[in-house]
Design a protein around this motif. Structure first.
Motif, PDB file in Angstrom:
ATOM      1  N   UNK A 120       0.874  -1.022  -0.136  1.00  0.00           N
ATOM      2  CA  UNK A 120      -0.369   0.161  -0.200  1.00  0.00           C
ATOM      3  C   UNK A 120       1.258   1.424  -0.355  1.00  0.00           C
ATOM      4  N   UNK A 121       0.503   1.955  -1.125  1.00  0.00           N
ATOM      5  CA  UNK A 121       1.011   3.333  -0.973  1.00  0.00           C
ATOM      6  C   UNK A 121       0.325   4.585  -0.519  1.00  0.00           C
ATOM      7  N   UNK A 149       2.184  -7.327   4.213  1.00  0.00           N
ATOM      8  CA  UNK A 149       1.799  -6.298   3.306  1.00  0.00           C
ATOM      9  C   UNK A 149       3.375  -5.257   3.594  1.00  0.00           C
ATOM     10  N   UNK A 150       3.842  -4.487   2.609  1.00  0.00           N
ATOM     11  CA  UNK A 150       4.340  -3.622   2.963  1.00  0.00           C
ATOM     12  C   UNK A 150       3.547  -1.849   2.124  1.00  0.00           C
ATOM     13  N   UNK A 151       3.814  -1.322   3.816  1.00  0.00           N
ATOM     14  CA  UNK A 151       3.563   0.271   3.541  1.00  0.00           C
ATOM     15  C   UNK A 151       4.705   1.178   3.102  1.00  0.00           C
ATOM     16  N   UNK A 152       4.135   1.864   2.166  1.00  0.00           N
ATOM     17  CA  UNK A 152       5.053   3.079   1.585  1.00  0.00           C
ATOM     18  C   UNK A 152       4.665   4.598   1.850  1.00  0.00           C
ATOM     19  N   UNK A 153       5.754   5.464   1.747  1.00  0.00           N
ATOM     20  CA  UNK A 153       5.122   6.586   2.133  1.00  0.00           C
ATOM     21  C   UNK A 153       6.907   7.419   1.080  1.00  0.00           C
ATOM     22  N   UNK A 255       9.065   0.526  -6.744  1.00  0.00           N
ATOM     23  CA  UNK A 255      10.717  -0.313  -7.812  1.00  0.00           C
ATOM     24  C   UNK A 255      11.693  -0.083  -6.234  1.00  0.00           C
ATOM     25  N   UNK A 256      11.984   0.576  -5.903  1.00  0.00           N
ATOM     26  CA  UNK A 256      13.319   0.647  -4.529  1.00  0.00           C
ATOM     27  C   UNK A 256      12.733   0.045  -3.440  1.00  0.00           C
ATOM     28  N   UNK A 257      11.528  -0.346  -3.288  1.00  0.00           N
ATOM     29  CA  UNK A 257      10.926  -1.354  -1.899  1.00  0.00           C
ATOM     30  C   UNK A 257      10.637  -3.055  -2.046  1.00  0.00           C
ATOM     31  N   UNK A 258      10.788  -3.036  -3.878  1.00  0.00           N
ATOM     32  CA  UNK A 258      10.620  -4.319  -3.906  1.00  0.00           C
ATOM     33  C   UNK A 258      12.098  -5.679  -4.002  1.00  0.00           C
ATOM     34  N   UNK A 264       8.832  -8.505   3.909  1.00  0.00           N
ATOM     35  CA  UNK A 264       7.882  -9.039   2.856  1.00  0.00           C
ATOM     36  C   UNK A 264       7.255  -9.268   2.813  1.00  0.00           C
ATOM     37  N   UNK A 265       5.906  -9.118   2.057  1.00  0.00           N
ATOM     38  CA  UNK A 265       4.625  -9.691   2.854  1.00  0.00           C
ATOM     39  C   UNK A 265       4.438 -11.087   3.607  1.00  0.00           C
ATOM     40  N   UNK A 266       3.395 -10.987   3.860  1.00  0.00           N
ATOM     41  CA  UNK A 266       3.114 -12.519   4.933  1.00  0.00           C
ATOM     42  C   UNK A 266       1.823 -13.115   4.615  1.00  0.00           C
TER      43      UNK A 266
END
Length: 266
Positions: A120-121, A149-153, A255-258, A264-266
């Motif tokens: 989620x961004x 899951x990832x959380x990005x800002x 892209x950088x996060x992945x 990692x997603x669980x």
């Protein structure tokens, strides 16, 4: 919409199930984009929803870029309320507390992670200090919680991101100024009271300096009409250039996060 771009509010639940059916890790990760805006004064020439208008357009364009880069981009309904204490002296400004904003975002992030969304961004255009601090805190709390899951800002106030944007933005004197007025013009010129904007004098107020000395509101900073910068010099062409940079900023952050692969997603 383009292939690889989805709008959650217009989907049925079986369509969402189908999108998330492939187990992780997916060939095309599913990335949700949540536009976070505000409802607050933006000068006498811009609508109260300016931050939401900008963040929604950022998310729309970033979704196109992400789809082209190999992701399934899922656009979420926007959040139109945030911490808006700085604009409280101006009619129509309506916000929520820091605790309410943080709890809402954390709950959404957890729910999407449980649902199976890979990331989620938070696509944000509202730069109030406490709002930025809340978003940064949400990222930390989500990571520390072990939630899936990832959380990005992608934080445009960080120096390396700010360097990609206009000179006015980098100056810190940009609330409802040339930078934001240009962004709204690029979406819909009819939303800008252009006769008023053209008559507004330049009002240079480096907000970051006032923030550092402890200012708590626009009035504290001398924004008696809830704007600073040079709205009279705004153009849709500048807005287009800024959107190109903003959308790329979001896609690059994904892209950088992945590429890092953590968390990692669980």
């Amino acid at each position: 919409m383009s292939a690889g771009v989805h709008e959650l509010a217009r989907m049925t639940y079986p369509e969402v199930e189908a999108l998330l059916a492939e187990p992780q890790p997916r060939a095309r990760p599913v990335v949700a984009l949540l536009a976070t805006g505000s409802t607050e004064a933006h000068g006498p020439h811009l609508p109260l929803a300016t931050d939401s208008i900008i963040s929604e357009e950022m998310a729309r364009r970033a979704a196109e870029q992400l789809a082209a880069r190999g992701y399934e981009a899922l656009r979420m309904p926007a959040l139109h309320y945030a911490v808006t204490d700085w604009a409280a002296d101006f009619a129509g400004s309506a916000g929520v507390s820091k605790d309410a904003a943080r709890a809402t975002l954390l709950s959404l992030a957890r729910r999407l992670g449980v649902m199976g969304v890979d990331a989620l961004v938070l696509v944000n255009a509202h730069l109030e200090p406490d709002n930025i601090a809340s978003l940064r805190a949400v990222i930390r709390e989500h990571a520390e919680s072990g939630a899936p899951g990832r959380l990005l800002f992608p934080d445009k106030t960080r120096r390396r991101n700010a360097a990609r944007l206009s000179e006015e933005f980098q100056s810190g004197s940009c609330h409802a100024g040339q930078y934001e007025t240009s962004l709204v013009l690029a979406v819909d010129p009819g939303l800008v009271r252009q006769d008023i904007a053209r008559g507004l004098p330049e009002h240079h107020v480096p907000l970051h300096e006032h923030i550092a000395r402890g200012a708590q509101s626009f009035l504290d900073c001398g924004l008696d009409q809830a704007y600073c910068g040079t709205p009279a010099q705004a153009s849709a062409e500048e807005g287009e250039r800024s959107y190109d940079a903003l959308a790329a900023m979001v896609a690059d952050a994904v892209d950088e996060a992945f590429a890092r692969g953590e968390p990692r997603p669980k």
